[in-house]
Enzyme design. Structure first.
Site, mmCIF file in Angstrom:
data_model
loop_
_atom_site.group_PDB
_atom_site.id
_atom_site.type_symbol
_atom_site.label_atom_id
_atom_site.label_comp_id
_atom_site.label_asym_id
_atom_site.label_seq_id
_atom_site.Cartn_x
_atom_site.Cartn_y
_atom_site.Cartn_z
ATOM 1 N N ARG A 1 -31.467 41.404 -32.178
ATOM 2 C CA ARG A 1 -32.273 42.701 -31.650
ATOM 3 C C ARG A 1 -31.349 43.442 -30.801
ATOM 4 N NH1 ARG A 1 -35.762 43.193 -26.827
ATOM 5 N NH2 ARG A 1 -36.851 45.256 -27.012
ATOM 6 N N TYR B 1 -40.608 36.815 -18.869
ATOM 7 C CA TYR B 1 -39.555 36.134 -17.940
ATOM 8 C C TYR B 1 -40.279 35.379 -16.714
ATOM 9 C CZ TYR B 1 -35.965 39.104 -20.020
ATOM 10 O OH TYR B 1 -35.120 39.599 -20.781
ATOM 11 N N GLU C 1 -40.505 47.790 -23.568
ATOM 12 C CA GLU C 1 -41.172 47.722 -22.080
ATOM 13 C C GLU C 1 -41.352 49.318 -21.631
ATOM 14 O OE1 GLU C 1 -38.684 45.283 -19.515
ATOM 15 O OE2 GLU C 1 -38.930 43.624 -21.016
ATOM 16 N N ASN D 1 -41.694 40.541 -24.300
ATOM 17 C CA ASN D 1 -40.634 39.944 -23.410
ATOM 18 C C ASN D 1 -41.320 39.313 -22.210
ATOM 19 O OD1 ASN D 1 -39.321 41.694 -24.954
ATOM 20 N ND2 ASN D 1 -38.848 43.138 -23.472
ATOM 21 N N HIS E 1 -34.461 51.890 -25.924
ATOM 22 C CA HIS E 1 -34.465 50.692 -24.784
ATOM 23 C C HIS E 1 -33.827 51.571 -23.514
ATOM 24 C CE1 HIS E 1 -34.090 46.395 -23.907
ATOM 25 N NE2 HIS E 1 -33.990 46.681 -23.016
ATOM 26 N N GLU F 1 -37.783 39.032 -26.058
ATOM 27 C CA GLU F 1 -36.893 38.510 -24.848
ATOM 28 C C GLU F 1 -37.189 37.539 -24.025
ATOM 29 O OE1 GLU F 1 -35.589 41.957 -22.222
ATOM 30 O OE2 GLU F 1 -35.485 43.128 -23.783
#
Ligand code: FCB
Length: 456
Positions: A75, A302, A164, A300, A119, A360
């Site tokens: 990606r 985290y 995002e 994504n 991005h 991600e």
């Protein structure tokens, strides 16, 4: 239990400004991030993406490294400013040539390209025209996307429109810590709306293309959001409401608009008199465009946040509370693998079954120095990945349709305003020599891919 279904796709992710370097090479124009990073005081130690991982010149070596890890998918994002130096109008074919060669080499290496159109870096000239506050931005984006698809659409079968959108709005326009560095509760909701319109317009434009530019008709288009469970620090009404606002602001803002065709009811409360008053029953708000059906959702993940009411933190009035005894990464993000399972199950429950990719997931840690044999024993990152893959597997056991996983990141790279000190790579990059070495986490991931399973 720990093995993944056949056909599950294993990849790694990067983005253009974070790795490429040579931003102005071959006729490229300056991007918003180029300008921002070159503005005094905006990034740690004034660091920029001028060189980054020099991927613009070392992409062949980097594809060899991907092969060494056994990646099945990669990606990456395209730098709009290489392709349309002024944002609209004249196309710089040499900018497209770079991605053309990259895509061909990925395919030759049997690595599926997953391309992201935006991005966060885009031509600086567009910021001079109002940036994402300008309603025309949706048209700029759809035009740019079509230029890209006419060149690469025959070979790239997976496209993400935006990465995002929440970060663009929150960091770029509300808190001013990312390009373009605005701090405005007035602009933020307009920017969010235009980003969502841009996504919808691009999806429609993609569907309208001849099959040849949609990978022979098999091409898929989606969007990537970042999600975090928003827990309350206590069961007081104030903390519970703060967590709920934080959830509306970060998670439901984009997904409710995209998948339900409306905004969450907390938003008018959060933005107060700056709320533009978008109503889902008003055609001029274009929710039909925003909610245009798309093919896959990228997630994504985290961390999570545990929130308390904070009178000094407008406009959401919620602040994260540090968790006693928890492990934190170098970016001060709580290591909370369970959150990955939670957001994936929540997606299925709230929005129904749909194809998902984890686009991600990864962690910044201060890595140990290489030992005498050159080995980098990044044990914390290995543990992070292992725990998150186990959480992912549990979500899939609960029936969530996850088709693939992309580790963030292939390489240590430019972590935006934090510069180069925050390292996420499976592969380390020596900034002086550009030498790459696969860390233990990279070897771990290679074994996961080879076995199709996270646990030995
Ligand atoms: C995500 C971004 C990515 C990288 C990671 C750490 O929010 O999409 O570019 O910075 O965080």
């Amino acid at each position: 239990m720990s093995s993944f279904p056949p056909g599950f796709l294993w990849g790694a992710a990067t983005s253009s400004y974070q790795i490429e370097g040579s931003p102005l090479a071959d006729g490229g124009g300056p991007s918003n991030w180029h300008v921002f990073a070159h503005t005094r005081g905006k990034t740690t130690s004034g660091q920029t993406g001028d060189i980054a991982c020099d991927h613009y010149r070392r992409w062949r070596d980097d594809i060899r490294l991907m092969q060494e890890l056994g990646l099945q998918a990669y990606r990456f994002s395209l730098a709009w400013s290489r392709i349309l130096p002024a944002g609209t109008g004249r196309v710089n074919e040499r900018g497209l040539d770079f991605y053309d060669r990259l895509v061909d080499a990925l395919l030759a290496a049997d690595i599926k390209p997953f391309a992201t159109l935006f991005h966060w870096d885009w031509p600086a000239a567009l910021d001079e025209r109002g940036g994402w506050t300008n309603p025309d931005s949706a048209h700029w984006f759809a035009d740019y996307a079509q230029t890209v698809w006419r060149r690469l659409g025959d070979r790239v079968a997976h496209w993400s429109t935006l990465n995002e959108p929440w970060v663009v709005v929150d960091a770029g326009y509300l808190h001013g810590v990312h390009a373009p560095g605005h701090a405005s509760t007035f602009e933020a909701p307009q920017v969010a709306h235009n980003l969502l319109r841009a996504h919808g317009m691009a999806v429609r434009a993609y569907r309208a293309l001849p099959a040849v530019h949609r990978s022979g008709g098999t091409g898929k288009i989606g969007i990537v959001v970042n999600l975090e469970p928003k827990d309350a620090a206590s069961d007081t009404e104030a903390d519970t409401a703060a967590a709920q606002r934080a959830d509306a602001y970060m998670n439901r803002y984009y997904l409710d608009a995209l998948l339900l065709g409306r905004y969450p009811p907390e938003l008018p409360v959060i933005f107060g008199r700056d709320w533009p008053g978008y109503r889902s029953d008003d055609p001029s708000a274009e929710f039909a465009l925003i909610a245009e059906p798309f093919d896959f959702l990228g997630v994504n993940y985290y961390t999570r946040s545990v929130n308390r009411y904070d009178a000094s933190a407008p406009p959401v009035f919620a602040s994260p509370v540090r968790q006693e005894g928890a492990e934190y990464t170098a970016l001060d993000w709580e290591v909370y693998p369970e959150g990955l399972q939670r957001v994936l199950c929540w997606l299925k429950e709230r929005y129904g079954d749909r194809p998902l990719y984890v686009t991600e997931n990864g962690a910044a840690f201060a890595d140990p120095e290489a030992d005498a044999s050159g080995r980098i024993a990044d044990v914390q990152r290995v543990a992070y990945l292992r725990a998150h893959l186990a959480a992912l597997r549990m979500a899939m056991d609960e029936g969530v349709d996850v088709r693939g996983y992309f580790a963030w990141s292939l390489l240590d790279n430019y972590e935006w305003a934090c510069g180069y000190a925050k390292r996420f790579g499976l592969i380390s990059v020596d900034l002086d020599t550009q030498a790459r070495s696969v860390k233990d986490s990279g070897r771990f991931y290679r074994d996961v891919i080879a076995r199709g399973s996270a646990l030995p």
